[in-house]
Design a protein around this motif. Structure first.
Motif, PDB file in Angstrom:
ATOM      1  N   THR A  25      64.309 -93.729  51.414  1.00 26.02           N
ATOM      2  CA  THR A  25      63.743 -94.846  50.667  1.00 26.02           C
ATOM      3  C   THR A  25      64.716 -95.177  49.554  1.00 26.02           C
ATOM      4  O   THR A  25      65.004 -94.316  48.723  1.00 26.02           O
ATOM      5  CB  THR A  25      62.359 -94.481  50.086  1.00 26.02           C
ATOM      6  OG1 THR A  25      61.527 -94.045  51.164  1.00 26.02           O
ATOM      7  CG2 THR A  25      61.723 -95.665  49.406  1.00 26.02           C
ATOM      8  N   SER A  30      63.085 -89.036  51.567  1.00 24.24           N
ATOM      9  CA  SER A  30      61.651 -89.056  51.275  1.00 24.24           C
ATOM     10  C   SER A  30      60.989 -88.019  52.175  1.00 24.24           C
ATOM     11  O   SER A  30      60.564 -88.320  53.287  1.00 24.24           O
ATOM     12  CB  SER A  30      61.065 -90.445  51.533  1.00 24.24           C
ATOM     13  OG  SER A  30      61.684 -91.407  50.729  1.00 24.24           O
ATOM     14  N   MET A  70      52.009 -90.721  52.049  1.00 28.42           N
ATOM     15  CA  MET A  70      52.923 -89.782  51.419  1.00 28.42           C
ATOM     16  C   MET A  70      52.130 -88.785  50.595  1.00 28.42           C
ATOM     17  O   MET A  70      51.141 -89.148  49.955  1.00 28.42           O
ATOM     18  CB  MET A  70      53.903 -90.558  50.528  1.00 28.42           C
ATOM     19  CG  MET A  70      55.020 -89.750  49.956  1.00 28.42           C
ATOM     20  SD  MET A  70      56.188 -90.852  49.121  1.00 28.42           S
ATOM     21  CE  MET A  70      57.693 -89.992  49.434  1.00 28.42           C
ATOM     22  N   GLU A  74      55.106 -85.903  45.965  1.00 27.79           N
ATOM     23  CA  GLU A  74      56.335 -86.636  46.261  1.00 27.79           C
ATOM     24  C   GLU A  74      56.215 -88.109  45.881  1.00 27.79           C
ATOM     25  O   GLU A  74      57.163 -88.717  45.407  1.00 27.79           O
ATOM     26  CB  GLU A  74      56.695 -86.485  47.741  1.00 27.79           C
ATOM     27  CG  GLU A  74      57.249 -85.132  48.108  1.00 27.79           C
ATOM     28  CD  GLU A  74      56.194 -84.045  48.310  1.00 27.79           C
ATOM     29  OE1 GLU A  74      54.983 -84.307  48.091  1.00 27.79           O
ATOM     30  OE2 GLU A  74      56.585 -82.920  48.676  1.00 27.79           O
ATOM     31  N   TYR A  75      55.026 -88.665  46.052  1.00 29.09           N
ATOM     32  CA  TYR A  75      54.817 -90.067  45.667  1.00 29.09           C
ATOM     33  C   TYR A  75      54.968 -90.235  44.153  1.00 29.09           C
ATOM     34  O   TYR A  75      55.571 -91.202  43.690  1.00 29.09           O
ATOM     35  CB  TYR A  75      53.446 -90.544  46.139  1.00 29.09           C
ATOM     36  CG  TYR A  75      53.206 -92.012  45.892  1.00 29.09           C
ATOM     37  CD1 TYR A  75      53.999 -92.975  46.491  1.00 29.09           C
ATOM     38  CD2 TYR A  75      52.183 -92.439  45.048  1.00 29.09           C
ATOM     39  CE1 TYR A  75      53.792 -94.331  46.266  1.00 29.09           C
ATOM     40  CE2 TYR A  75      51.964 -93.784  44.819  1.00 29.09           C
ATOM     41  CZ  TYR A  75      52.766 -94.724  45.431  1.00 29.09           C
ATOM     42  OH  TYR A  75      52.560 -96.055  45.202  1.00 29.09           O
ATOM     43  N   GLN A  77      56.863 -88.578  42.293  1.00 24.49           N
ATOM     44  CA  GLN A  77      58.295 -88.526  41.996  1.00 24.49           C
ATOM     45  C   GLN A  77      58.984 -89.836  42.363  1.00 24.49           C
ATOM     46  O   GLN A  77      59.987 -90.204  41.764  1.00 24.49           O
ATOM     47  CB  GLN A  77      58.964 -87.379  42.745  1.00 24.49           C
ATOM     48  CG  GLN A  77      58.610 -86.018  42.223  1.00 24.49           C
ATOM     49  CD  GLN A  77      59.285 -84.908  43.000  1.00 24.49           C
ATOM     50  OE1 GLN A  77      59.687 -85.084  44.151  1.00 24.49           O
ATOM     51  NE2 GLN A  77      59.416 -83.757  42.374  1.00 24.49           N
ATOM     52  N   MET A  78      58.450 -90.555  43.353  1.00 21.72           N
ATOM     53  CA  MET A  78      59.050 -91.810  43.784  1.00 21.72           C
ATOM     54  C   MET A  78      58.828 -92.924  42.757  1.00 21.72           C
ATOM     55  O   MET A  78      59.688 -93.799  42.584  1.00 21.72           O
ATOM     56  CB  MET A  78      58.469 -92.246  45.135  1.00 21.72           C
ATOM     57  CG  MET A  78      59.068 -93.548  45.664  1.00 21.72           C
ATOM     58  SD  MET A  78      58.237 -94.174  47.123  1.00 21.72           S
ATOM     59  CE  MET A  78      58.829 -93.047  48.338  1.00 21.72           C
ATOM     60  N   ALA A  81      61.564 -93.552  40.192  1.00 27.03           N
ATOM     61  CA  ALA A  81      62.768 -94.058  40.869  1.00 27.03           C
ATOM     62  C   ALA A  81      62.611 -95.544  41.176  1.00 27.03           C
ATOM     63  O   ALA A  81      63.562 -96.317  41.024  1.00 27.03           O
ATOM     64  CB  ALA A  81      63.031 -93.270  42.145  1.00 27.03           C
ATOM     65  N   LEU A  82      61.407 -95.972  41.586  1.00 25.74           N
ATOM     66  CA  LEU A  82      61.174 -97.393  41.840  1.00 25.74           C
ATOM     67  C   LEU A  82      61.229 -98.202  40.551  1.00 25.74           C
ATOM     68  O   LEU A  82      61.711 -99.337  40.550  1.00 25.74           O
ATOM     69  CB  LEU A  82      59.837 -97.588  42.551  1.00 25.74           C
ATOM     70  CG  LEU A  82      59.765 -97.047  43.977  1.00 25.74           C
ATOM     71  CD1 LEU A  82      58.357 -97.194  44.531  1.00 25.74           C
ATOM     72  CD2 LEU A  82      60.777 -97.732  44.878  1.00 25.74           C
ATOM     73  N   TRP A  93      56.998-100.501  39.051  1.00 26.92           N
ATOM     74  CA  TRP A  93      57.263 -99.871  40.336  1.00 26.92           C
ATOM     75  C   TRP A  93      56.728-100.665  41.517  1.00 26.92           C
ATOM     76  O   TRP A  93      57.270-100.567  42.608  1.00 26.92           O
ATOM     77  CB  TRP A  93      56.782 -98.426  40.357  1.00 26.92           C
ATOM     78  CG  TRP A  93      55.353 -98.210  39.984  1.00 26.92           C
ATOM     79  CD1 TRP A  93      54.871 -98.053  38.717  1.00 26.92           C
ATOM     80  CD2 TRP A  93      54.239 -98.143  40.847  1.00 26.92           C
ATOM     81  NE1 TRP A  93      53.512 -97.890  38.760  1.00 26.92           N
ATOM     82  CE2 TRP A  93      53.098 -97.941  40.065  1.00 26.92           C
ATOM     83  CE3 TRP A  93      54.092 -98.231  42.223  1.00 26.92           C
ATOM     84  CZ2 TRP A  93      51.835 -97.827  40.593  1.00 26.92           C
ATOM     85  CZ3 TRP A  93      52.829 -98.110  42.756  1.00 26.92           C
ATOM     86  CH2 TRP A  93      51.720 -97.909  41.949  1.00 26.92           C
TER      87      TRP A  93
END
Length: 166
Positions: A25, A30, A70, A74-75, A77-78, A81-82, A93
């Motif tokens: 991703t 991911s 997801m 982990e989501y 953590q995403m 980043a978004l 995000w």
């Protein structure tokens, strides 16, 4: 052009499984994705005149959709980043535009890819319940199109660069 023929049985009867998949991703691995769904629809427009029968059709409009589930850790953590991709650390995000690459292969097969172009999160649904299951979030995406092994769904893409990040 003749369609390729699969030889049966396939090597040792092996087929792809979800464990064959690798997800990237925005270029980042991911690991927490537990399911993915993608589809695209090209419904031709129907052309009629004074005749009762159809006299033609238009190309139509490509309408792709995609979603994934997801694991919650982990989501979470995403999301930062978004926000970075959106250019607004700490917010935005659901406004970030990113590409997603799904690769799948086994030792006996070539690498296959599905490239989702111009993704943006349009909906998230968290599913949390009592029990032994891990928490996860379902994410619905808005996207421009997806390609399979570099093959575009419409001929208009034939002049687009062939580069697919990997």
């Amino acid at each position: 052009m003749a369609l390729p023929v699969l030889n049966y049985p396939t090597i040792n009867g092996q087929r792809y499984s979800f464990a064959s998949c690798r997800f990237l991703t925005a270029g980042l691995p991911s690991v927490g994705i537990t399911s993915v769904t993608f589809d695209q629809d090209l419904e031709p427009g129907q052309v009629y005149s004074s005749l009762a029968q159809k006299i033609g059709r238009t190309k139509g409009q490509l309408k792709p959709t995609a979603s994934f589930e997801m694991l919650e850790a982990e989501y979470m953590q995403m999301i930062p980043a978004l926000c970075e991709i959106a250019g607004t650390p700490g917010s935005g995000w659901m406004e970030a535009v990113f590409d997603m690459l799904i690769q799948y292969s086994e030792n006996w097969s070539p690498m296959h890819m599905v490239f989702l172009r111009g993704c943006r999160i349009k909906k998230e649904t968290a599913t949390w319940k009592a029990g032994s299951e891990a928490l996860f979030t379902k994410v619905d995406l808005d996207l421009f199109y997806y390609m399979r092994d570099g093959q575009a769904p419409l001929s208009v893409f034939s002049t687009a660069p062939a580069f697919i990040p990997g």
